[in-house]
Design a protein around this motif. Sequence first.
Motif, PDB file in Angstrom:
ATOM      1  N   PRO A  82       0.808  -1.228   0.000  1.00 26.49           N
ATOM      2  CA  PRO A  82       0.000   0.000   0.000  1.00 26.49           C
ATOM      3  C   PRO A  82       0.841   1.277   0.000  1.00 26.49           C
ATOM      4  O   PRO A  82       0.356   2.333  -0.385  1.00 26.49           O
ATOM      5  N   GLY A 111      -2.200  -4.295  -2.699  1.00 24.46           N
ATOM      6  CA  GLY A 111      -1.812  -2.901  -2.503  1.00 24.46           C
ATOM      7  C   GLY A 111      -1.485  -2.161  -3.778  1.00 24.46           C
ATOM      8  O   GLY A 111      -1.302  -0.933  -3.759  1.00 24.46           O
ATOM      9  N   THR A 129     -11.082  -3.729  -3.422  1.00 22.62           N
ATOM     10  CA  THR A 129     -10.159  -3.278  -2.383  1.00 22.62           C
ATOM     11  C   THR A 129     -10.113  -4.306  -1.273  1.00 22.62           C
ATOM     12  O   THR A 129     -11.155  -4.666  -0.715  1.00 22.62           O
ATOM     13  N   TYR A 133      -7.094  -3.098   3.705  1.00 16.99           N
ATOM     14  CA  TYR A 133      -6.614  -1.801   3.237  1.00 16.99           C
ATOM     15  C   TYR A 133      -7.742  -0.801   3.004  1.00 16.99           C
ATOM     16  O   TYR A 133      -7.491   0.356   2.668  1.00 16.99           O
ATOM     17  N   GLN A 277      -5.397   0.692  10.280  1.00 15.81           N
ATOM     18  CA  GLN A 277      -5.079   0.746   8.852  1.00 15.81           C
ATOM     19  C   GLN A 277      -4.547   2.121   8.472  1.00 15.81           C
ATOM     20  O   GLN A 277      -3.557   2.250   7.754  1.00 15.81           O
ATOM     21  N   TYR A 281      -0.966   2.821   7.066  1.00 18.87           N
ATOM     22  CA  TYR A 281      -0.928   2.953   5.617  1.00 18.87           C
ATOM     23  C   TYR A 281      -1.215   4.347   5.081  1.00 18.87           C
ATOM     24  O   TYR A 281      -1.152   4.552   3.872  1.00 18.87           O
TER      25      TYR A 281
END
Length: 334
Positions: A82, A111, A129, A133, A277, A281
């Motif tokens: 990601p 990712g 998705t 993520y 998350q 990320y």
Amino acid sequence: MSSVTPVHLGFLVFPGFPMAALTSAIEPLRAANEIAGKTAFSWTVIGEEDGPLNASANVVFQPDQILDDAEGLDYIFLLSSPQGGFENPRKGNGRLRHLVRHGSAIGAVSGGIFPLAASGLMDDRLTSTHWCYKAAFQTEFPELECSDDVLVIDRGRYTASGAAAMFDMMLKLIDEQLGSSVMTEVACWFQHPLVRAEGVQQSVPAFKTDGLAQDTPRPIARAITLFSENLENPLPIGDVAAEVGVSVRQLERGFRQVLNQSPLQYYRTLRMNAARQMVIYSRDSLTEIAQSVGYVSSSTLARHYREAFGVTPNEERRRANRFRVEDNRPLPSV
């Protein structure tokens, strides 16, 4: 069904890309060629620039060619963590647009949807998705529509949620090129028991249990869906109970029987996982993250975060950044 010229696929890999996704793409194509007795598919592994890079397992990997030299691709798929992206975004994204203009279908797995979305080539397209993520992706690309389906094909854009979904995507291409009998034999070779097509949703863990969300009783599953769809503006438990057609007491009892925790505790778990998350990320501030999961202040979020994960959000973010710099290990890679 087959064409004279092999279907040629390019796999654009970024540092930290999930190796499982690459093997899940190439191995079924290799098997299809062997079963069909001809080269129906060919592939090239592509890097942004020349030189080796580290995959998700910290394995050094040497792409076949650089992106500037990639031509004549029927498909190009982006594989990345990601956090992945071009060192030179203007040049890299321009090159992707060039390939699309010249007839390449484009897609991503896991990712890889992050650099693909950043290129602008997913605008006005639906994207698959991965559930782990999703919160981070929606925060970074709020204008894009996400799907919980394992794979999505939308007007020349091919997205797969994870490595297993990438295998399904390749089976679809094999079916189109060589027919269902070859596709089925490929699936059997790899003991791939269920061929999933578009419209099949991902399996999402029911946190704190060994089961999956679709295995829970209907009122509990519906409540979980309502919780998941209302993280930024949390719903009162009484409203959720009324919506799913049970009393608050029945909802409490059902959650404790199935999930060994109260609805409120489960709701907080979902919010904490979404926050995590974004901590790992995204580059959002803690205040922005707190607001996105329904907290008025970042201090309350930090307290609940520490209770859930044993570290504060800042500590988690520093640790994740250290891994990326020192070991090139995305957390996690699927």
